[in-house]
Each structure stands twice: as C-alpha cells, then as structure tokens.
Design a protein around this motif. Structure first.
Motif, short mmCIF file in Angstrom:
data_model
loop_
_atom_site.label_atom_id
_atom_site.label_comp_id
_atom_site.label_asym_id
_atom_site.label_seq_id
_atom_site.Cartn_x
_atom_site.Cartn_y
_atom_site.Cartn_z
N LEU A 1 -8.30 6.21 -7.99
CA LEU A 1 -8.87 6.75 -6.75
C LEU A 1 -8.06 7.92 -6.21
O LEU A 1 -8.59 8.87 -5.66
CB LEU A 1 -8.91 5.66 -5.67
CG LEU A 1 -10.11 4.73 -5.61
CD1 LEU A 1 -9.91 3.72 -4.49
CD2 LEU A 1 -11.40 5.51 -5.39
N MET A 2 -6.74 7.76 -6.34
CA MET A 2 -5.85 8.74 -5.72
C MET A 2 -5.41 9.81 -6.71
O MET A 2 -4.33 9.73 -7.30
CB MET A 2 -4.64 8.04 -5.11
CG MET A 2 -5.01 6.99 -4.07
SD MET A 2 -3.59 6.29 -3.21
CE MET A 2 -3.12 7.64 -2.14
N ASN A 3 -6.25 10.82 -6.88
CA ASN A 3 -5.92 11.92 -7.77
C ASN A 3 -6.65 13.18 -7.37
O ASN A 3 -7.64 13.14 -6.63
CB ASN A 3 -6.27 11.54 -9.22
CG ASN A 3 -7.76 11.40 -9.41
OD1 ASN A 3 -8.48 12.39 -9.55
ND2 ASN A 3 -8.26 10.16 -9.38
N MET B 1 0.84 -1.21 0.00
CA MET B 1 0.00 0.00 0.00
C MET B 1 0.87 1.25 0.00
O MET B 1 0.66 2.19 0.73
CB MET B 1 -0.94 -0.02 1.23
CG MET B 1 -2.01 1.06 1.31
SD MET B 1 -3.06 1.31 -0.15
CE MET B 1 -4.11 -0.15 -0.06
N GLY B 2 1.90 1.20 -0.88
CA GLY B 2 2.78 2.37 -0.98
C GLY B 2 2.09 3.51 -1.70
O GLY B 2 1.21 3.29 -2.53
N HIS B 3 2.48 4.71 -1.34
CA HIS B 3 1.93 5.90 -2.00
C HIS B 3 3.05 6.88 -2.34
O HIS B 3 4.03 7.00 -1.60
CB HIS B 3 0.94 6.63 -1.10
CG HIS B 3 -0.24 5.80 -0.68
ND1 HIS B 3 -1.06 5.15 -1.58
CD2 HIS B 3 -0.74 5.53 0.55
CE1 HIS B 3 -2.02 4.52 -0.92
NE2 HIS B 3 -1.85 4.72 0.37
N ASN B 4 2.84 7.60 -3.44
CA ASN B 4 3.67 8.76 -3.73
C ASN B 4 2.72 9.86 -4.16
O ASN B 4 1.50 9.66 -4.22
CB ASN B 4 4.74 8.45 -4.79
CG ASN B 4 4.16 8.06 -6.13
OD1 ASN B 4 2.97 8.23 -6.39
ND2 ASN B 4 5.00 7.54 -7.01
N VAL C 1 -1.33 12.72 -8.60
CA VAL C 1 -1.76 11.32 -8.52
C VAL C 1 -0.76 10.53 -7.69
O VAL C 1 0.36 10.96 -7.46
CB VAL C 1 -1.80 10.60 -9.90
CG1 VAL C 1 -3.01 10.97 -10.70
CG2 VAL C 1 -0.52 10.80 -10.66
N CYS C 2 -1.20 9.34 -7.30
CA CYS C 2 -0.28 8.34 -6.78
C CYS C 2 -0.08 7.38 -7.93
O CYS C 2 -1.04 6.90 -8.54
CB CYS C 2 -0.90 7.60 -5.59
SG CYS C 2 0.12 6.19 -5.05
N THR C 3 1.21 7.12 -8.27
CA THR C 3 1.50 6.27 -9.43
C THR C 3 1.70 4.79 -9.07
O THR C 3 2.10 4.00 -9.92
CB THR C 3 2.73 6.79 -10.21
OG1 THR C 3 3.87 6.77 -9.34
CG2 THR C 3 2.51 8.21 -10.72
N PHE C 4 1.46 4.42 -7.82
CA PHE C 4 1.49 3.00 -7.43
C PHE C 4 0.44 2.31 -8.30
O PHE C 4 -0.68 2.80 -8.44
CB PHE C 4 1.15 2.86 -5.95
CG PHE C 4 1.36 1.49 -5.38
CD1 PHE C 4 2.48 1.21 -4.59
CD2 PHE C 4 0.44 0.46 -5.61
CE1 PHE C 4 2.67 -0.05 -4.04
CE2 PHE C 4 0.63 -0.80 -5.07
CZ PHE C 4 1.75 -1.07 -4.28
N PRO C 5 0.80 1.16 -8.92
CA PRO C 5 -0.13 0.50 -9.84
C PRO C 5 -1.54 0.33 -9.25
O PRO C 5 -1.70 -0.21 -8.16
CB PRO C 5 0.53 -0.85 -10.10
CG PRO C 5 1.99 -0.57 -9.94
CD PRO C 5 2.06 0.43 -8.82
N GLY C 6 -2.51 0.83 -10.01
CA GLY C 6 -3.91 0.69 -9.61
C GLY C 6 -4.43 1.78 -8.70
O GLY C 6 -5.63 1.84 -8.41
N HIS C 7 -3.56 2.68 -8.24
CA HIS C 7 -4.01 3.70 -7.29
C HIS C 7 -4.54 5.00 -7.92
O HIS C 7 -5.35 5.70 -7.31
CB HIS C 7 -2.86 4.07 -6.32
CG HIS C 7 -2.56 3.00 -5.33
ND1 HIS C 7 -1.90 3.25 -4.15
CD2 HIS C 7 -2.86 1.68 -5.33
CE1 HIS C 7 -1.77 2.11 -3.46
NE2 HIS C 7 -2.34 1.14 -4.17
N ALA C 8 -4.07 5.33 -9.12
CA ALA C 8 -4.38 6.64 -9.70
C ALA C 8 -5.87 6.89 -9.90
O ALA C 8 -6.33 8.04 -9.79
CB ALA C 8 -3.64 6.82 -11.02
#
Ligand SMILES: [Cu+2]
Length: 196
Positions: free
Chosen positions: A187-189, A112-115, A178-185
């Motif tokens: 939701l995470m934008n 569950m890493g985020h950037n 965005v978070c570029t962790f695969p599959g996160h963008a």
C-alpha cells in the motif's frame, strides 16, 4: 570647495558614463560646466534606477526561497497505512534534497511504524524483503544496503524523521519509495521522479 566641485563633476561624469557609454571623452567637459544641472537630472534617474532595482531584488529572493522549497518535501504517513502522495518530485537543480516523513497518526511504531526508503524500482522488492528480515531494531532496513538511495528511521504516531540525499543518485533508472515495515509496501509506495 574645489574638491567638492571635483566630486560633483566626477559623479556627473560617472552618471553620464552610465547612461551614455559611447562618448566618454566628449561628455566629460560638458558635465563639468553644467554640473548642477547634470546632478539634478541625474538624481531622478538614479532614484528610478533604485526603485527599479528593488522589485528585482525582491524577485530574486523570492526565487531563492522557492528554490529552497523545491529542494525539500514533506510526506505524511498515517494510521491507515498510507502515504499522502504517490510521487515525490526531485529537482535536478538541487545539490541535496530532503524528505521529511511525518507520521500523522497516533499508533506506536511497534504496531504502525513507518519509514520512507528510496531505491531503484527493480530493487524495491529485495530491499523490502531484506529490511523485513533486519527487524524493527534496524528500522526494517538492512545495514549497509547499497541499493538504498535514502532511508529515514522508523517512526510512530506524532513523530517525524528526515533524510537528505544527492539528486544525482537518481540520474539513471526509475526510482520508487516505500515503507519497509512488514506488510506495508504493497500500500505504501510511490515513484520518485527527477524533474528540471
Ligand atoms: Cu509503514
């Protein structure tokens, strides 16, 4: 004694000059004659000046700290794959702007890493795709990606990362984060808005 009087006169002239800027030549002899009176009159005036200046100075430092606050923001990310904001406002008055990303969860960055990566809205898709290919060791950010305005490193639960950039880079176009962790963008934008 003579010097002392001269100093008082000079002070009185100085104070009189502050109050009345129009006739310095006329006020000079008068001030000399009534030096004690002028001095005692001048004292409360100077006192009120000082007290008036104090709140102004406080106001100035308050404004300065408010400005500093406006040139930095903190965005939280959690274990539920969410950022806590959909809009980052960046003041164009700032020379540089700092985003702190705080992972408030407990999960490790492998799962569950985020950037937090900022780029033009139309470039986000490509930045995310290339970041995904770059892999976790590259923090899911393609090395030397010129489309990227700013990117934090990848963090896990309880960690924090900062990135600083020049707001001038947001001058043309509309920008997103965005978070570029695969599959996160998906939701995470959110949007990055340049404000006054
Ligand atoms: Cu993420």
């Amino acid at each position: 004694m003579k010097t002392y009087l001269a100093l008082i006169s000079a002070a009185a002239i100085g104070l009189a000059a502050c109050g009345k800027t129009d006739k310095p030549a006329e006020t000079a002899p008068a001030a000399e004659a009534s030096a004690p009176a002028a001095a005692s009159e001048a004292a409360p005036a100077a006192g009120s000046d000082a007290s008036a200046a104090a709140p102004a100075a406080e106001g100035a430092s308050g404004a300065a700290s408010a400005d500093a606050g406006n040139c930095a923001t903190t965005v939280e990310a959690n274990d539920a794959m969410q950022f806590n904001t959909k809009d980052i406002k960046v003041s164009k008055a700032c020379k540089e702007f700092t985003v702190t990303l705080k992972h408030t969860g407990t999960q490790p960055k492998a799962g569950m890493g985020h950037n937090l990566v900022i780029a033009k809205a139309e470039d986000i898709e490509g930045v995310v795709a290339d970041g995904s290919s770059a892999g976790p060791d590259a923090d899911y950010v393609k090395a030397g990606d010129a489309r990227i305005v700013a990117a934090t490193k990848l963090i896990g639960g309880g960690e924090e990362a900062k990135v600083t950039f020049d707001p001038a880079k947001l001058a043309n176009g509309s920008f997103k984060f965005v978070c570029t962790f695969p599959g996160h963008a998906a939701l995470m934008n959110g949007t990055v808005t340049l404000a006054d």
